[in-house]
Scaffold this active site. Structure first.
Site, PDB file in Angstrom:
ATOM      1  CG  LEU A 115      54.734  18.732  49.493  1.00  0.00           C
ATOM      2  CD1 LEU A 115      54.865  18.654  47.982  1.00  0.00           C
ATOM      3  CD2 LEU A 115      53.355  18.258  49.958  1.00  0.00           C
ATOM      4  CG  ASP A 116      55.670  23.864  52.147  1.00  0.00           C
ATOM      5  OD1 ASP A 116      56.715  24.379  52.585  1.00  0.00           O
ATOM      6  OD2 ASP A 116      54.570  24.449  52.162  1.00  0.00           O
TER       7      ASP A 116
END
Length: 385
Positions: free
Chosen positions: A131-132
């Site tokens: 995701l990040d």
């Protein structure tokens, strides 16, 4: 340097079944020839497969590095969901055995040291595919490509790029937070200085939370602060040399009121006592446990605004805002499905040997975003010209 990747065997070893392992593993069971889930014990691996509805579709295994090594074969793909410090020894074993490697973590120096040997052996080293980092890279590359087409690479311009991501409780609580990864890791990240660009100048926040500011998305107010080192991503995202950054920051997003609710935690962090902070992490884990009934929410917002000296401007942004459900947390959905998508590209031979991130070209970013949308990771794009 080998130009073609070593042929994938079709066998995937997924190591770790923590909070970020979700339906991406099920997707791999649909596409890979053979999947093994490695966890602390075989019983816990079997329990995780049962929770994910994958009993009989993947084999449970008790993880130790020697145990994994005994079952690795050339062309296998090893997916590490272990803490980042454990990636390098795992990658070293992959290189010895001729196996590809994938994880969702940032690239570390220890991993980088082994990339040349992996590349020479035709092995893919896939990183920053969650995701990040991960989806945030896809959003940024796509926005930069759209802005370059609208403004022009050689046109003098200034720009603002912000990328904020956070896992928060779907229903706000007094602590304004829900742990989607180990509390020790959350506190450790807050103790690391953040470097970013603001007002055209490189800036360092020794205590990142002290740089917290309001950030409004679709009428809802959040609190955001910089984390890690944003500056290298100016080059990684391919921003033209003719454009000057006014603001460039990658950071963390929290619910409104977080700064106030965490005041006592910040006082502990300022004191800097390692033993006390380790104890605090255990206390927070006990005080705010993650339960099946306590659903999470993931918010990722990436925006880019470019203003040319001629007066022409372009701006656009991506927003991902997902809530977990009884079957899966939003964090697990985003991380595991993105990582599984990357592994599918290792299996089909479309990723080159050596170091790969979730996306390093606009074309590949566009492809991955289309595939993620098809796989049920929803997001919206807004463009204003």
């Amino acid at each position: 340097m080998t130009t073609e990747p070593a042929a994938a065997s079709g066998t995937v070893h997924w190591i770790g079944a923590g909070l970020s392992t979700g339906s991406g593993l099920a997707a791999l069971c649909d596409t890979a020839g053979h999947v093994r889930l490695w966890h602390r014990t075989e019983a816990r691996a079997a329990d995780a497969l049962g929770r994910l509805g994958l009993t009989g579709r993947a084999e449970p295994r008790a993880y130790t590095l020697p145990a994994l090594a005994s079952e690795l074969a050339p062309g296998d793909v090893v997916v590490s969901m272990l803490p980042a410090p454990e990636h390098a020894p795992l990658l070293a074993e992959c290189v010895r055995q001729g196996a590809h490697f994938a994880c969702s973590s940032y690239v570390s120096d220890a991993v980088l040291e082994q990339v040349p040997a992996a590349g020479r052996a035709g092995l893919v080293v896939l990183t920053e595919a969650g995701l990040d980092p991960g989806i945030d890279h896809l959003f940024a590359h796509d926005l930069v490509a759209r802005a370059r087409e609208a403004i022009g690479d050689e046109t003098p311009a200034s720009y603002t790029l912000t990328s904020y991501c956070g896992g928060v409780p779907a229903v706000p609580n007094d602590f304004t937070y829900r742990f989607s990864w180990a509390p020790a890791g959350v506190l450790g990240a807050l103790r690391s200085p953040a470097r970013y660009i603001e007002g055209g100048e490189r800036t360092v926040a020794e205590r990142p939370w002290e740089a917290t500011r309001r950030h409004v998305l679709d009428g809802e107010t959040f609190e955001v602060y910089p984390n890690r080192d944003s500056v290298p991503f100016v080059a990684q995202y391919g921003l033209p040399d003719a454009w000057t950054p006014r603001t460039f920051v990658r950071g963390t997003l929290r619910l409104e009121g977080w700064l106030r609710a965490w005041g006592g935690v910040f006082e502990e962090l300022k004191a800097g006592d390692d033993g006390r902070i380790a104890a605090l992490a255990r206390e927070l884990a006990a005080a705010y446990p993650t339960t099946a009934d306590d659903h999470d929410r993931v918010v990722l917002a990436v925006s880019l605004e470019v203003r040319a000296e001629s007066g022409r401007s372009w701006q656009g942004g991506y927003l991902l805002d997902l809530v977990g459900d009884a079957e899966e947390s939003a964090m697990a959905r985003c991380v595991s499905r993105t990582l599984a998508l990357g592994v599918r590209h290792v299996l089909d031979g479309s990723l080159p040997p050596g170091l790969n991130r979730a996306a390093e070209t606009a074309a590949r970013s566009g492809q991955w975003l289309r595939e993620l949308a098809r796989d049920g990771v929803e997001f919206t794009l807004r463009v204003d010209q």
